[in-house]
Design a protein around this motif. Structure first.
Motif, PDB file in Angstrom:
ATOM      1  N   ASN A  26       0.813  -1.217   0.000  1.00 37.05           N
ATOM      2  CA  ASN A  26       0.000   0.000   0.000  1.00 37.05           C
ATOM      3  C   ASN A  26       0.845   1.264   0.000  1.00 37.05           C
ATOM      4  N   TYR A  29       1.483   2.096  -4.000  1.00 41.96           N
ATOM      5  CA  TYR A  29       0.210   1.819  -4.684  1.00 41.96           C
ATOM      6  C   TYR A  29       0.333   1.968  -6.201  1.00 41.96           C
ATOM      7  N   THR A  30       1.027   3.028  -6.647  1.00 44.27           N
ATOM      8  CA  THR A  30       1.089   3.307  -8.088  1.00 44.27           C
ATOM      9  C   THR A  30       1.934   2.287  -8.845  1.00 44.27           C
ATOM     10  N   ARG A  31       2.735   1.516  -8.136  1.00 39.00           N
ATOM     11  CA  ARG A  31       3.521   0.467  -8.793  1.00 39.00           C
ATOM     12  C   ARG A  31       2.822  -0.890  -8.695  1.00 39.00           C
ATOM     13  N   GLU A  33      -0.450  -1.560  -8.213  1.00 40.25           N
ATOM     14  CA  GLU A  33      -1.733  -1.662  -8.923  1.00 40.25           C
ATOM     15  C   GLU A  33      -1.551  -2.022 -10.401  1.00 40.25           C
ATOM     16  N   PRO A  34      -0.662  -1.345 -11.167  1.00 43.37           N
ATOM     17  CA  PRO A  34      -0.439  -1.801 -12.556  1.00 43.37           C
ATOM     18  C   PRO A  34       0.100  -3.227 -12.632  1.00 43.37           C
ATOM     19  N   ASP A  37      -2.949  -5.466 -12.196  1.00 42.12           N
ATOM     20  CA  ASP A  37      -3.808  -5.397 -13.383  1.00 42.12           C
ATOM     21  C   ASP A  37      -3.189  -6.167 -14.550  1.00 42.12           C
ATOM     22  N   ASP A  56       4.768  -3.728 -16.825  1.00 41.01           N
ATOM     23  CA  ASP A  56       4.004  -3.490 -15.596  1.00 41.01           C
ATOM     24  C   ASP A  56       4.234  -4.594 -14.573  1.00 41.01           C
ATOM     25  N   TRP A  60       6.912  -4.717  -9.673  1.00 41.87           N
ATOM     26  CA  TRP A  60       6.841  -5.195  -8.282  1.00 41.87           C
ATOM     27  C   TRP A  60       7.374  -6.622  -8.209  1.00 41.87           C
ATOM     28  N   ARG A  76     -11.015   7.237  -4.964  1.00 45.21           N
ATOM     29  CA  ARG A  76     -10.490   7.022  -6.316  1.00 45.21           C
ATOM     30  C   ARG A  76     -11.155   7.924  -7.344  1.00 45.21           C
ATOM     31  N   ALA A 388      -8.029  12.354  -4.704  1.00 41.24           N
ATOM     32  CA  ALA A 388      -6.649  12.557  -4.248  1.00 41.24           C
ATOM     33  C   ALA A 388      -6.612  13.520  -3.073  1.00 41.24           C
TER      34      ALA A 388
END
Length: 555
Positions: A26, A29-31, A33-34, A37, A56, A60, A76, A388
């Motif tokens: 968490n 998050y921006t790394r 989540e992709p 997905d 993508d 991680w 979101r 945001a």
């Protein structure tokens, strides 16, 4: 202090280590989540990855946990709709579906009742006229045989249709009990179809709830706008199969009573006049898949359930040589000639399709048609910028709250306050780990629950430390005072937290939307604070006492 059993120490350490590892995604998050997905998209594609998806996935490490707390609509951004379902539309469909059965039933006694026709009537009423009124009671008895008896919750017997004689006509209406049951089925079906369509669009954590008797609340985070959401759920994909009466090029032609004038989808300026009552509907469809016809052109194969397959087979057997229209959302997409009896309840839809079009059509048909029209009473688009801002405000509130609590504990209890602060930080970390693992959606009220939990988490430590002070004033040694402080404060801690848990359970059970989001984090916070305040704090104090062995404690 009496040493804690080794297995308990190991368990406490393992839980804390798991909490840290599971909460770490968490923070990125921006790394992550992709990464998630891309993995999901690759799995749907049978393991084939595009270069972008491979990039993508590499964001991680695969050996680290990657579960995230899904963000709600208020964090979101996304779309909010409040829809009203026109349940009355289904009454007309039920009445229209009853007419062919009644007509066929009266054919068996046509010698006595004479000609049978459907007379003009309101949409929720079927009025049948016979040419020999003297045999009205006979016709009435034949139609009543089609009525299905039902049992209500009170044990009373009722029927789905009310069949009465009015003048020289037979009048059929839905019973009040069946209307109520139909309303409930319509709402449940609408909820399920909307959920299917939203899920197939790949959106995250939608909220789809029934409100009142005929309204549905739809909230979908991450979608572009309310109009995009309306387009997604408003696509009816209503499939019906109708007998063709004639064709015409006149868009203003009068189709006649109980007939339809519908355009051909791929033939501009060409129209079909169809019998309004379909032979089979998409409600009886159990499967649809992309396929190819005999000429290797994209098509959609379909299969009916047993009832639909029987009607489809009987009609094709009795109407060889006639045209049979396949209607999708008010357009005739195909009108093949029946060449032979089609048994088995399966067939294929051909037309000017692309491969992507057949895939989309098959998905929509499997998801089903909305049983009734929906009017949108309220629609809002929540931009990601607002979400945001909410996240930043929640972070600020959480950080300020944690700092204030930590400073208070240190000012009040010195070194022991730092022990409580270690437990407080681990409490928040473990709570985030659990929320991520169970996929609980984090909302702004949920953040409020976390902030409140931080204040409540030190309550147990305050009870323990005050109890330790009392034991020290009574002349107990530091080790013994600490041990008695934990033991004798435990019952008060348990009582306070049980009442808090009951409150959280009631909020979740009786509440909805934001209230439930608050209840989830509030309840989990109580459970994690019980673990950290009692067991983690005791573990840290025990390590301190065994290493330093102080002769006196300033508390």
């Amino acid at each position: 202090m009496t040493p804690t059993a080794t297995w308990k120490r190991l368990l406490i350490l393992l839980v804390c280590l798991w909490g840290i590892l599971a909460a770490v995604p968490n923070a990125f998050y921006t790394r992550v989540e992709p990464h998630n997905d891309a993995l999901a998209a690759i799995a749907r594609a049978g393991g084939v990855a595009t270069p972008e998806q491979a990039a993508d996935v590499a964001l991680w490490p695969s050996w680290l946990p990657s579960a995230l707390m899904p963000l709600g609509l208020d964090l979101r951004g996304g779309a909010h709709l409040l829809a009203q379902v026109q349940v009355e539309d289904v009454y007309k469909a039920r009445i229209d579906g009853f007419w062919p059965e009644a007509r066929d039933a009266l054919r068996g006694v046509r010698d006595q009742v004479g000609a049978v026709r459907r007379a003009p009537s309101p949409e929720d009423t079927l009025r049948i006229t016979i040419s020999n009124p003297d045999q009205l009671q006979l016709a009435l008895a034949e139609v009543r045989k089609l009525v299905t008896p039902q049992m209500t919750l009170t044990g009373a017997s009722t029927s789905d249709f009310e069949v009465t004689a009015e003048g020289n006509d037979i009048v059929v209406r839905l019973s009040e009990a069946e209307k109520a049951a139909t309303d409930d089925r319509t709402m449940q079906q609408s909820l399920e179809i909307i959920r299917n369509r939203v899920d197939q669009a790949g959106t995250r954590e939608p909220t789809i709830l029934r409100q009142g008797s005929d309204r549905i609340l739809i909230q979908v985070p991450g979608i572009g706008s309310a109009s995009e959401l309306k387009s997604l759920i408003g696509t009816t994909a209503k499939l019906t199969f109708h007998p063709v009466i004639s064709t015409t090029t006149d868009p203003g032609a009068n189709p006649g009573p109980r007939n339809l004038l519908l355009p051909a989808k791929d033939q501009e300026g060409y129209y079909y006049i169809l019998d309004e009552t379909p032979v089979v509907t998409g409600d009886e469809l159990i499967d649809s898949q992309p396929a190819f016809d005999d000429r290797q052109r994209p098509a959609v194969s379909f299969r009916f359930n047993s009832a639909g397959g029987r009607k489809f087979g009987d009609y094709t057997a009795n109407n060889i040589g006639r045209l049979f229209a396949i209607v999708l959302d008010g357009q005739v997409i195909s009108a093949p000639q029946i060449q032979s009896h089609i048994a088995g309840g399966s067939g294929i839809i051909t037309g000017q399709f692309t491969i992507e079009g057949t895939t989309e059509l098959a998905v929509l048909l499997r998801a089903g048609a909305l049983p009734a029209k929906m009017d949108f009473l309220e629609e809002r688009t929540i931009g990601p910028e607002l979400g945001a801002d909410s996240i930043e405000a929640g972070k600020t509130a959480a950080i300020i709250g944690m700092i204030v609590v930590m400073l208070y504990m240190v000012a009040s209890y010195g070194a022991f306050g730092w022990f409580a602060n270690v437990a407080l930080v681990l409490n928040v970390v473990i709570m985030m780990a659990i929320l991520s693992s169970i996929g609980a959606t984090l909302t702004l009220p949920g953040i409020a629950g976390i902030v409140l939990t931080m204040g409540m988490a030190v309550d147990a430590n305050v009870l323990i430390f005050e109890r330790v002070r009392e034991e020290l004033r009574d002349g107990m040694s530091p080790g013994r005072a600490c041990e008695l402080g934990f033991d004798r404060a435990f019952s008060a801690i348990m009582d306070a937290n049980i009442t808090g848990l009951l409150t959280g359970f009631l909020m979740y059970w009786l509440g909805s939307g934001p209230v439930r989001g608050f209840a989830v984090t509030f309840t989990l916070g109580i459970l994690t604070s019980m673990f950290t305040a009692v067991y983690v704090t005791r573990f840290v104090m025990e390590v301190y006492m065994n290493i330093r062995r102080p002769k006196k404690i300033e508390l």
